[in-house]
Design an enzyme around this catalytic site. Structure first.
Site, PDB file in Angstrom:
ATOM      1  CB  ALA A  86      -0.926  -0.023   0.816  1.00 42.88           C
TER       2      ALA A  86
ATOM      3  CE  LYS B 286       8.442  -1.631  13.859  1.00 44.47           C
ATOM      4  NZ  LYS B 286       7.223  -1.879  14.729  1.00 44.47           N
TER       5      LYS B 286
ATOM      6  CB  THR C  80       3.980  -6.210   0.818  1.00 45.78           C
ATOM      7  OG1 THR C  80       2.688  -5.810   1.610  1.00 45.78           O
ATOM      8  CG2 THR C  80       3.886  -6.911  -0.500  1.00 45.78           C
TER       9      THR C  80
ATOM     10  CD  GLN D 221       4.358 -19.253   1.574  1.00 44.84           C
ATOM     11  OE1 GLN D 221       3.621 -19.924   1.633  1.00 44.84           O
ATOM     12  NE2 GLN D 221       5.555 -18.933   3.322  1.00 44.84           N
ATOM     13  N   GLY D 222       0.424 -16.706  -0.961  1.00 48.96           N
ATOM     14  CA  GLY D 222      -0.185 -17.058  -2.269  1.00 48.96           C
ATOM     15  C   GLY D 222      -0.579 -16.818  -3.240  1.00 48.96           C
ATOM     16  N   GLY D 223      -0.721 -14.740  -3.181  1.00 53.06           N
ATOM     17  CA  GLY D 223      -0.829 -14.232  -3.796  1.00 53.06           C
ATOM     18  C   GLY D 223      -1.654 -13.198  -4.215  1.00 53.06           C
TER      19      GLY D 223
ATOM     20  CD  GLU E 179      -4.655 -18.599  -1.636  1.00 52.08           C
ATOM     21  OE1 GLU E 179      -4.405 -17.871  -0.094  1.00 52.08           O
ATOM     22  OE2 GLU E 179      -3.664 -17.716  -2.256  1.00 52.08           O
TER      23      GLU E 179
ATOM     24  CG  ASP F 264       4.457   0.393  16.302  1.00 56.62           C
ATOM     25  OD1 ASP F 264       4.067  -0.191  17.265  1.00 56.62           O
ATOM     26  OD2 ASP F 264       5.729   0.413  14.989  1.00 56.62           O
TER      27      ASP F 264
ATOM     28  CG  HIS G   1      -2.574 -18.263   6.983  1.00 57.04           C
ATOM     29  ND1 HIS G   1      -2.380 -20.364   7.199  1.00 57.04           N
ATOM     30  CD2 HIS G   1      -2.349 -18.055   6.486  1.00 57.04           C
ATOM     31  CE1 HIS G   1      -2.244 -20.290   5.875  1.00 57.04           C
ATOM     32  NE2 HIS G   1      -2.925 -19.365   4.837  1.00 57.04           N
TER      33      HIS G   1
ATOM     34  NE  ARG H 148      -6.767 -17.879   5.140  1.00 52.90           N
ATOM     35  CZ  ARG H 148      -5.793 -17.385   4.347  1.00 52.90           C
ATOM     36  NH1 ARG H 148      -5.027 -15.437   4.834  1.00 52.90           N
ATOM     37  NH2 ARG H 148      -5.330 -17.061   3.303  1.00 52.90           N
TER      38      ARG H 148
ATOM     39  CG  HIS I 119      -2.470 -14.639   8.382  1.00 50.72           C
ATOM     40  ND1 HIS I 119      -0.959 -14.903   8.215  1.00 50.72           N
ATOM     41  CD2 HIS I 119      -2.906 -14.447   7.276  1.00 50.72           C
ATOM     42  CE1 HIS I 119      -0.634 -14.794   6.736  1.00 50.72           C
ATOM     43  NE2 HIS I 119      -2.202 -14.294   5.502  1.00 50.72           N
TER      44      HIS I 119
ATOM     45  NE  ARG J  10      -6.256 -11.184   4.321  1.00 52.36           N
ATOM     46  CZ  ARG J  10      -5.952 -11.602   3.952  1.00 52.36           C
ATOM     47  NH1 ARG J  10      -5.900 -11.605   2.303  1.00 52.36           N
ATOM     48  NH2 ARG J  10      -5.214 -12.693   4.905  1.00 52.36           N
TER      49      ARG J  10
ATOM     50  CG  LEU K 197      -0.620  -9.240  -2.021  1.00 50.50           C
ATOM     51  CD1 LEU K 197       0.211 -10.215  -2.427  1.00 50.50           C
ATOM     52  CD2 LEU K 197       0.328  -7.863  -0.883  1.00 50.50           C
TER      53      LEU K 197
END
Ligand code: SIN
Length: 544
Positions: free
Chosen positions: A29, A48, A56, A60-62, A126, A221, A242, A288, A349, A384, A390
């Site tokens: 983002a 940081k 990011t 892994q997945g996409g 997924e 933060d 996850h 999930r 996750h 989600r 992403l």
């Protein structure tokens, strides 16, 4: 009265840098927003740790996107709403799905090379998706996206990247955000970064829990500093765990992508039985939250420490080609995933909640925007959908830029005219604090009592623990780890309070004392500080 800033400071004595736009955080983002904002002026991105250390990089997945002719925006919208368990902001979901493919094409134009089968993009599946729609780069999609974006920002002269800056607080002048107060970790001194427009893209808060797939930087933060500055935070009780993270006795936890189950991987108990068929019609590819709770219940029943993921039937060639990173990483632990089962456990996750924004990333503080995991525009609802995050970073990052562009003419204020005097003095408490030990305790308590399965009793006992540490606010000897711990306590407190208030189960929030969804909770819990007294206020919001 809640302290406004974590430290006392005098702005006129600090080294100060000003830029047109300030972005806090360097994941998908933050960097995508930076690339877009650079066409409007000078952009500073502060991170940081190093630029590549963010969630990011570990994805892994996409990235889910309607690319195939066999798919439709309607189906992707439906799947997202279904996963969100009745409280998604439908407008945000439609925007995500409809604008997503254009943003993905922009990434491709920047140089991202998604896997293909012949001429077409290879699309993975997924959990809770009704179609194959996950674009990927092997099992390192996040890293590939981060690399393309890093290459793009580094080569752009309008973008200035400053690493190793810990943001202590957002600076506000009257009702406007005007920059950030930072601890320069290399020089060990406090500095100020000023701007008319500040974009929070700090990621989530998985590090609140002692089992997590998240980067070390994900300590909440962003939400904590925004809350201190007067922002509204929302939906923090919804946390996604996850189902499959490999937890070595020594070394870092390692995510085993859901794409593995999407490709046919099977979860097995210690007797090697496929148990998910008893818990959900989509079995191993159920949502999930359902899979995570099923695993937790199997672990409790069998009194074992892990369940197992089985890829053996997929064949060695396919496994090595499709999941090269998982194959190589587990090889280092003497696990050959073409022949051996992978021991896995659920871990924290994704943070569904965060700083409340509208669909242009605007918060309730003028000049402060938020995008990506730190933001909460309701697109994820209570849970989600896999591989939407992403996409969310790209879509809503771009919309922040669109908004800033259209509003620029109206903002006449100049950062140099600011009146920040650091006003409220922090009462320094003399509290001896073993920061690593307290942090470890907090994380353990969050996982065991504010984790996958919650109850009035567990949540109250977590809050009792948290309240013992209220006095750490204002501790005068704090360093980065101390500031971080204060943010973690603040984020943990709101998460536990919201989870205690929400007397129902929905998506990522499961209460064993209220195991069903309840109509009266079809809304969002918002927390903020009252303007006058800086005391916590909260309310339920049902409309967007
Ligand atoms: C995974 O690869 O399983 C994670 C993807 C996601 O969280 O969307």
């Amino acid at each position: 009265m809640f302290p406004r800033y974590l430290v006392n400071f005098n702005l006129s004595e600090l080294e100060t840098r000003t830029s047109d736009f300030l972005i806090i955080g360097g994941g998908v983002a933050g960097l995508f927003t930076a690339v877009k904002l650079a066409s409007l002026g000078e952009v500073t991105v502060i991170t940081k740790l190093s630029l590549d250390e963010c969630n990011t990089s570990y994805a892994q997945g996409g990235i889910a996107s309607v690319i195939s002719e066999d798919d439709s925006t309607l189906l992707h919208v439906e799947d997202t709403l279904q996963a969100g368990a009745g409280i998604c902001n439908e407008k945000a979901v439609k925007i995500l799905v409809e604008e997503g493919p254009s943003r993905v094409r922009e990434l491709i134009r920047m140089g991202l090379d998604f896997d293909r089968t012949n001429q077409n993009y290879a699309l993975g599946r997924e959990g809770a998706h009704s179609k194959d729609r996950v674009l990927h780069v092997g099992d390192c999609t996040g890293r590939a996206i981060q690399k393309v974006l890093m290459d793009t920002v580094i080569s752009n002269k309008k973008i200035n990247i400053v690493e190793n800056l810990f943001v202590i607080d957002l600076l506000t002048d009257r009702d406007r955000c005007v920059g950030a107060l930072v601890l320069n970790l290399e020089k060990n001194r406090i500095e100020a970064y000023l701007s008319k427009y500040v974009v929070l893209a700090t990621g989530g808060m998985g590090q609140l829990f002692n089992r997590t797939s998240n980067s070390d930087v994900a300590t909440g933060d962003g939400a904590a500093m925004a809350y201190r500055a007067g922002a509204e935070v929302m939906d923090l009780e919804f946390f996604q765990f996850h189902p499959t993270v490999f937890y070595p006795t020594k070394g870092k936890p390692f995510l085993i992508s859901e794409a593995v189950r999407g490709a046919g991987g099977i979860l097995r108990n210690e007797d090697e039985e496929q148990f998910m068929i008893h818990y959900h019609p989509m079995a191993d590819l159920g949502p999930r939250d359902v899979v995570t709770r099923a695993i937790t219940s199997v672990l409790r029943k069998t009194k074992t420490n892990s369940i197992y993921l089985d890829l053996r039937h997929m064949g060695e060639d396919y496994i090595k080609k499709r999941f090269p990173n998982i194959y190589c990483t587990l090889k280092d632990y003497n696990i050959d995933i073409t022949k051996d089962l992978i021991p896995v456990v659920p871990a924290a996750h994704y943070t569904m909640g965060g700083v409340k924004t509208n669909v242009f990333g605007e918060t309730n503080i003028k000049g402060l925007y938020a995008a990506g995991e730190v933001a909460c525009n309701g697109v994820n609802g209570a849970n989600r959908l896999a591989s939407n995050s992403l996409l969310e970073g790209l879509v809503f990052g771009e919309r922040v830029v669109r908004k800033i562009k259209s509003d620029r003419e109206k903002v006449s204020f100049q950062p140099s005219s600011m009146e920040i005097k650091c006003l409220e003095t922090v009462d320094a408490a003399d509290l001896e604090l073993d920061i690593p030990a307290v942090r470890a305790m907090l994380k353990e308590i969050m996982f065991s009592r504010v984790g996958i399965i919650r109850s009035q009793e567990s949540l109250q006992s977590a809050l009792d623990f948290i309240s013992e540490y209220e006095g750490i606010f204002g501790n005068k000897d704090l360093n980065q780890k101390g500031f971080e711990l204060m943010n973690m306590f603040l984020a943990a407190a709101i998460t536990a309070k919201a989870a205690l208030m929400r007397e129902e189960s929905r998506g990522g929030h499961f209460r064993q004392d209220f195991p069903s969804q309840r109509k009266k909770w079809r809304g969002h819990l918002v927390f903020s500080l009252s303007r006058e007294r800086r005391e916590e206020v909260n309310w339920i919001e049902t409309t967007w």
